[in-house]
Motif scaffolding. Sequence first.
Motif, mmCIF file in Angstrom:
data_model
loop_
_atom_site.group_PDB
_atom_site.id
_atom_site.type_symbol
_atom_site.label_atom_id
_atom_site.label_comp_id
_atom_site.label_asym_id
_atom_site.label_seq_id
_atom_site.Cartn_x
_atom_site.Cartn_y
_atom_site.Cartn_z
ATOM 1 N N ILE A 100 2.752 -6.419 4.789
ATOM 2 C CA ILE A 100 1.636 -5.464 4.883
ATOM 3 C C ILE A 100 1.439 -4.748 3.547
ATOM 4 O O ILE A 100 0.304 -4.581 3.085
ATOM 5 C CB ILE A 100 1.872 -4.464 6.037
ATOM 6 N N LEU A 101 2.521 -4.356 2.913
ATOM 7 C CA LEU A 101 2.413 -3.691 1.611
ATOM 8 C C LEU A 101 1.868 -4.634 0.540
ATOM 9 O O LEU A 101 1.103 -4.218 -0.332
ATOM 10 C CB LEU A 101 3.773 -3.115 1.186
ATOM 11 N N ARG A 102 2.227 -5.916 0.602
ATOM 12 C CA ARG A 102 1.686 -6.877 -0.369
ATOM 13 C C ARG A 102 0.196 -7.140 -0.114
ATOM 14 O O ARG A 102 -0.576 -7.316 -1.046
ATOM 15 C CB ARG A 102 2.483 -8.188 -0.340
ATOM 16 N N ILE A 103 -0.192 -7.152 1.156
ATOM 17 C CA ILE A 103 -1.618 -7.283 1.478
ATOM 18 C C ILE A 103 -2.367 -6.071 0.934
ATOM 19 O O ILE A 103 -3.428 -6.205 0.313
ATOM 20 C CB ILE A 103 -1.836 -7.448 3.000
ATOM 21 N N LEU A 104 -1.810 -4.889 1.145
ATOM 22 C CA LEU A 104 -2.420 -3.655 0.638
ATOM 23 C C LEU A 104 -2.504 -3.697 -0.890
ATOM 24 O O LEU A 104 -3.549 -3.366 -1.472
ATOM 25 C CB LEU A 104 -1.616 -2.447 1.112
ATOM 26 N N HIS A 105 -1.434 -4.125 -1.537
ATOM 27 C CA HIS A 105 -1.425 -4.231 -2.995
ATOM 28 C C HIS A 105 -2.536 -5.159 -3.473
ATOM 29 O O HIS A 105 -3.290 -4.823 -4.396
ATOM 30 C CB HIS A 105 -0.055 -4.737 -3.463
ATOM 31 N N SER A 106 -2.664 -6.322 -2.841
ATOM 32 C CA SER A 106 -3.712 -7.272 -3.236
ATOM 33 C C SER A 106 -5.101 -6.705 -2.973
ATOM 34 O O SER A 106 -6.004 -6.873 -3.795
ATOM 35 C CB SER A 106 -3.539 -8.598 -2.486
ATOM 36 N N ALA A 107 -5.271 -6.047 -1.839
ATOM 37 C CA ALA A 107 -6.581 -5.475 -1.507
ATOM 38 C C ALA A 107 -6.991 -4.429 -2.545
ATOM 39 O O ALA A 107 -8.143 -4.401 -2.997
ATOM 40 C CB ALA A 107 -6.553 -4.865 -0.110
ATOM 41 N N ILE A 108 -6.044 -3.585 -2.926
ATOM 42 C CA ILE A 108 -6.334 -2.572 -3.955
ATOM 43 C C ILE A 108 -6.639 -3.257 -5.284
ATOM 44 O O ILE A 108 -7.631 -2.944 -5.944
ATOM 45 C CB ILE A 108 -5.150 -1.592 -4.103
ATOM 46 N N HIS A 109 -5.795 -4.204 -5.661
ATOM 47 C CA HIS A 109 -5.928 -4.882 -6.957
ATOM 48 C C HIS A 109 -7.272 -5.598 -7.085
ATOM 49 O O HIS A 109 -7.908 -5.557 -8.136
ATOM 50 C CB HIS A 109 -4.778 -5.879 -7.100
ATOM 51 N N ILE A 120 2.077 2.402 -5.997
ATOM 52 C CA ILE A 120 2.756 2.896 -4.801
ATOM 53 C C ILE A 120 3.023 1.747 -3.830
ATOM 54 O O ILE A 120 4.146 1.583 -3.332
ATOM 55 C CB ILE A 120 1.949 4.031 -4.134
ATOM 56 N N ALA A 121 2.013 0.939 -3.560
ATOM 57 C CA ALA A 121 2.182 -0.205 -2.645
ATOM 58 C C ALA A 121 3.218 -1.180 -3.203
ATOM 59 O O ALA A 121 4.083 -1.676 -2.467
ATOM 60 C CB ALA A 121 0.850 -0.907 -2.409
ATOM 61 N N PHE A 122 3.145 -1.446 -4.497
ATOM 62 C CA PHE A 122 4.067 -2.388 -5.134
ATOM 63 C C PHE A 122 5.496 -1.850 -5.085
ATOM 64 O O PHE A 122 6.432 -2.566 -4.707
ATOM 65 C CB PHE A 122 3.622 -2.632 -6.579
ATOM 66 N N ALA A 123 5.679 -0.595 -5.476
ATOM 67 C CA ALA A 123 7.025 -0.007 -5.508
ATOM 68 C C ALA A 123 7.633 0.054 -4.104
ATOM 69 O O ALA A 123 8.798 -0.305 -3.917
ATOM 70 C CB ALA A 123 6.976 1.381 -6.134
ATOM 71 N N LEU A 124 6.840 0.481 -3.133
ATOM 72 C CA LEU A 124 7.353 0.523 -1.754
ATOM 73 C C LEU A 124 7.740 -0.865 -1.271
ATOM 74 O O LEU A 124 8.776 -1.028 -0.612
ATOM 75 C CB LEU A 124 6.314 1.147 -0.822
ATOM 76 N N SER A 125 6.937 -1.870 -1.606
ATOM 77 C CA SER A 125 7.273 -3.231 -1.176
ATOM 78 C C SER A 125 8.599 -3.679 -1.788
ATOM 79 O O SER A 125 9.379 -4.376 -1.131
ATOM 80 C CB SER A 125 6.141 -4.209 -1.521
ATOM 81 N N ASN A 126 8.871 -3.261 -3.013
ATOM 82 C CA ASN A 126 10.131 -3.636 -3.659
ATOM 83 C C ASN A 126 11.323 -2.972 -2.978
ATOM 84 O O ASN A 126 12.377 -3.596 -2.823
ATOM 85 C CB ASN A 126 10.097 -3.297 -5.143
ATOM 86 N N PHE A 127 11.178 -1.722 -2.571
ATOM 87 C CA PHE A 127 12.252 -1.051 -1.834
ATOM 88 C C PHE A 127 12.498 -1.727 -0.488
ATOM 89 O O PHE A 127 13.642 -1.896 -0.065
ATOM 90 C CB PHE A 127 11.942 0.441 -1.635
ATOM 91 N N VAL A 128 11.420 -2.112 0.179
ATOM 92 C CA VAL A 128 11.544 -2.803 1.463
ATOM 93 C C VAL A 128 12.260 -4.142 1.271
ATOM 94 O O VAL A 128 13.144 -4.506 2.047
ATOM 95 C CB VAL A 128 10.148 -2.992 2.108
ATOM 96 N N LEU A 129 11.889 -4.860 0.228
ATOM 97 C CA LEU A 129 12.536 -6.140 -0.063
ATOM 98 C C LEU A 129 14.027 -5.943 -0.358
ATOM 99 O O LEU A 129 14.867 -6.728 0.103
ATOM 100 C CB LEU A 129 11.834 -6.833 -1.235
ATOM 101 N N ALA A 130 14.350 -4.906 -1.083
ATOM 102 C CA ALA A 130 15.765 -4.601 -1.345
ATOM 103 C C ALA A 130 16.499 -4.348 -0.027
ATOM 104 O O ALA A 130 17.652 -4.764 0.134
ATOM 105 C CB ALA A 130 15.881 -3.388 -2.273
#
Length: 148
Positions: A100-109, A120-130
């Motif tokens: 969902i965060l990657r979809i949001l990141h792409s939509a914003i981009h 924000i979307a990118f950083a949060l997605s990285n924390f989730v992946l971690a």
Amino acid sequence: MSEITQGEILLPALTLVGLTFIVLSQIPFRRFKAALEGKVTPKDFELGESDRVPEFAALANRNYMNLLELPVIFYFACTLHYLLESVDMKVLVLAWTYVILRILHSAIHLSYNNVMHRLIAFALSNFVLAGMWFFLISPILAVARLDS
């Protein structure tokens, strides 16, 4: 409430694959639009993208490249969770949250491209992946001990 099956981890991965193909499909449309408007020629793409490529065309390519970078680690995490039979509700929620965060990141981009919103979307997605990888530590160590 039904029990989670290990295969459910493949659904967020499949969804991210779908997003990647959707973004990939934007590249030729945006490039042809730029060419039809006379903003670029084929020469502008000989070595990637020249400075003449308009932002709306370059963004699709850049976003596509983003979807081929860190998401590789997501796909591997999903595969390992599946193979190690460590898929549970927390892992599944993390996987869907990542997508969902990657979809949001792409939509914003690809739309209004606000750098802070994108970050924000990118950083949060990285924390989730971690977090997905954190929950792989114990299953990986258990397998490593069995093999030694």
